[in-house]
Design a protein around this motif. Structure first.
Motif, mmCIF file in Angstrom:
data_model
loop_
_atom_site.group_PDB
_atom_site.id
_atom_site.type_symbol
_atom_site.label_atom_id
_atom_site.label_comp_id
_atom_site.label_asym_id
_atom_site.label_seq_id
_atom_site.Cartn_x
_atom_site.Cartn_y
_atom_site.Cartn_z
ATOM 1 N N SER A 21 -1.717 10.628 -1.019
ATOM 2 C CA SER A 21 -2.751 9.934 -1.178
ATOM 3 C C SER A 21 -3.163 9.371 -2.637
ATOM 4 N N LEU A 22 -4.012 8.266 -2.489
ATOM 5 C CA LEU A 22 -4.332 7.849 -3.602
ATOM 6 C C LEU A 22 -5.976 8.121 -3.714
ATOM 7 N N ASN A 23 -6.268 8.532 -5.017
ATOM 8 C CA ASN A 23 -7.645 8.811 -5.025
ATOM 9 C C ASN A 23 -8.171 8.300 -6.472
ATOM 10 N N GLY A 24 -9.464 8.056 -6.340
ATOM 11 C CA GLY A 24 -10.224 7.702 -7.531
ATOM 12 C C GLY A 24 -9.912 5.963 -7.748
ATOM 13 N N ALA A 25 -9.712 5.571 -9.111
ATOM 14 C CA ALA A 25 -9.487 3.887 -9.229
ATOM 15 C C ALA A 25 -8.289 3.712 -8.890
ATOM 16 N N THR A 30 0.722 -1.257 -0.197
ATOM 17 C CA THR A 30 -0.061 -0.039 0.199
ATOM 18 C C THR A 30 0.762 1.273 0.023
ATOM 19 N N PHE A 31 1.956 1.431 0.891
ATOM 20 C CA PHE A 31 2.821 2.561 0.573
ATOM 21 C C PHE A 31 3.502 2.663 -0.310
ATOM 22 N N PHE A 32 3.921 1.519 -0.995
ATOM 23 C CA PHE A 32 4.680 1.481 -2.255
ATOM 24 C C PHE A 32 3.515 2.091 -3.397
ATOM 25 N N MET A 33 2.276 1.636 -3.282
ATOM 26 C CA MET A 33 1.432 2.192 -4.421
ATOM 27 C C MET A 33 1.275 3.779 -4.045
ATOM 28 N N ILE A 34 1.041 4.055 -3.096
ATOM 29 C CA ILE A 34 0.853 5.550 -2.520
ATOM 30 C C ILE A 34 1.961 6.221 -3.093
ATOM 31 N N SER A 35 3.156 5.875 -2.953
ATOM 32 C CA SER A 35 4.246 6.933 -3.395
ATOM 33 C C SER A 35 4.537 6.722 -4.920
ATOM 34 N N VAL A 36 4.010 5.641 -5.619
ATOM 35 C CA VAL A 36 4.241 5.728 -7.257
ATOM 36 C C VAL A 36 3.099 6.267 -7.583
ATOM 37 N N LEU A 37 1.831 6.026 -7.410
ATOM 38 C CA LEU A 37 0.649 6.475 -7.877
ATOM 39 C C LEU A 37 0.013 7.551 -7.355
ATOM 40 N N GLY A 38 0.305 7.987 -5.903
ATOM 41 C CA GLY A 38 -0.187 8.996 -5.351
ATOM 42 C C GLY A 38 -0.073 10.331 -5.749
ATOM 43 N N THR A 39 -1.075 11.370 -5.346
ATOM 44 C CA THR A 39 -0.680 12.866 -5.546
ATOM 45 C C THR A 39 -0.593 13.335 -4.195
ATOM 46 N N PRO A 66 -4.825 -1.144 -3.628
ATOM 47 C CA PRO A 66 -4.664 -1.578 -2.317
ATOM 48 C C PRO A 66 -5.523 -2.530 -1.694
ATOM 49 N N MET A 67 -6.996 -1.974 -2.011
ATOM 50 C CA MET A 67 -8.025 -2.777 -1.388
ATOM 51 C C MET A 67 -8.184 -4.282 -2.051
ATOM 52 N N GLY A 68 -7.849 -4.042 -3.435
ATOM 53 C CA GLY A 68 -7.867 -5.333 -4.082
ATOM 54 C C GLY A 68 -6.731 -6.364 -3.835
ATOM 55 N N PHE A 69 -5.651 -5.796 -3.566
ATOM 56 C CA PHE A 69 -4.425 -6.508 -3.040
ATOM 57 C C PHE A 69 -4.721 -6.963 -1.509
ATOM 58 N N TRP A 70 -5.291 -6.364 -0.807
ATOM 59 C CA TRP A 70 -5.781 -6.773 0.569
ATOM 60 C C TRP A 70 -6.518 -8.110 0.340
ATOM 61 N N PHE A 71 -7.752 -7.909 -0.451
ATOM 62 C CA PHE A 71 -8.629 -8.912 -0.779
ATOM 63 C C PHE A 71 -7.906 -10.325 -1.314
ATOM 64 N N ILE A 72 -6.874 -10.271 -2.089
ATOM 65 C CA ILE A 72 -6.283 -11.128 -2.853
ATOM 66 C C ILE A 72 -5.230 -11.905 -1.616
ATOM 67 N N MET A 73 -4.716 -11.053 -0.783
ATOM 68 C CA MET A 73 -3.517 -11.473 0.285
ATOM 69 C C MET A 73 -4.604 -12.300 1.388
#
Length: 145
Positions: free
Chosen positions: A45-49, A28-37, A54-61
């Motif tokens: 923060s991550l906004n929109g799609a 999640t922190f990686f995704m926020i740093s890469v895709l976040g605004t 991270p929610m999908g990753f939580w579900f899979i994990m």
């Protein structure tokens, strides 16, 4: 009648949770740093799609691995498995697993004290998520096929 023997396995369960959620939070922190605004205060923060990633990753994990492969990565490493309260050795359904894990924030509240107290004070050593999902956690080597 259920004859499956359960124990609290507190240390193993804490270790499994730390493994699973370290991976989830790291991703999640990686995704926020890469895709976040960047916000006005300098945080990201991550906004929109992209916020769904991270929610999908939580579900899979959690739900995906538990219902698909029989256990989360953390539980597999510490040799634990969640099974139905009936004691039948089978993978949990998506619904059972989702019920268990949707309540993880409650069980992990205040450094996991809610889950630990619940595990220690229920007859089958269940946390709140297990009570709702009607599941128990057992050591893998105690299961009969």
């Amino acid at each position: 009648m259920n004859t499956t023997f359960t124990k609290p396995y507190i240390a193993r369960r804490i270790t499994a949770g730390l493994i699973d959620y370290s991976i989830i939070y790291g991703f999640t922190f990686f995704m926020i740093s890469v895709l976040g605004t960047q916000n006005v205060d300098g945080s990201y923060s991550l906004n929109g799609a992209p916020a769904l990633i991270p929610m999908g990753f939580w579900f899979i994990m959690t739900v995906g691995l538990e219902s698909g492969l029989g256990g989360t990565l953390g539980n597999s490493i510490v040799s634990l498995k969640a099974i139905p309260i009936s004691g039948r050795n089978r993978k949990l359904s998506i619904g059972e697993s989702l019920k268990r894990h949707i309540l993880d924030p409650v069980d992990m509240f205040f450094f996991g004290i809610v889950g630990i107290i619940t595990i220690k004070n229920t007859g089958k050593n269940q946390r709140i998520g297990d009570l709702w999902a009607k599941t128990i956690v057992v050591k893998m080597n105690t299961l009969n096929d």
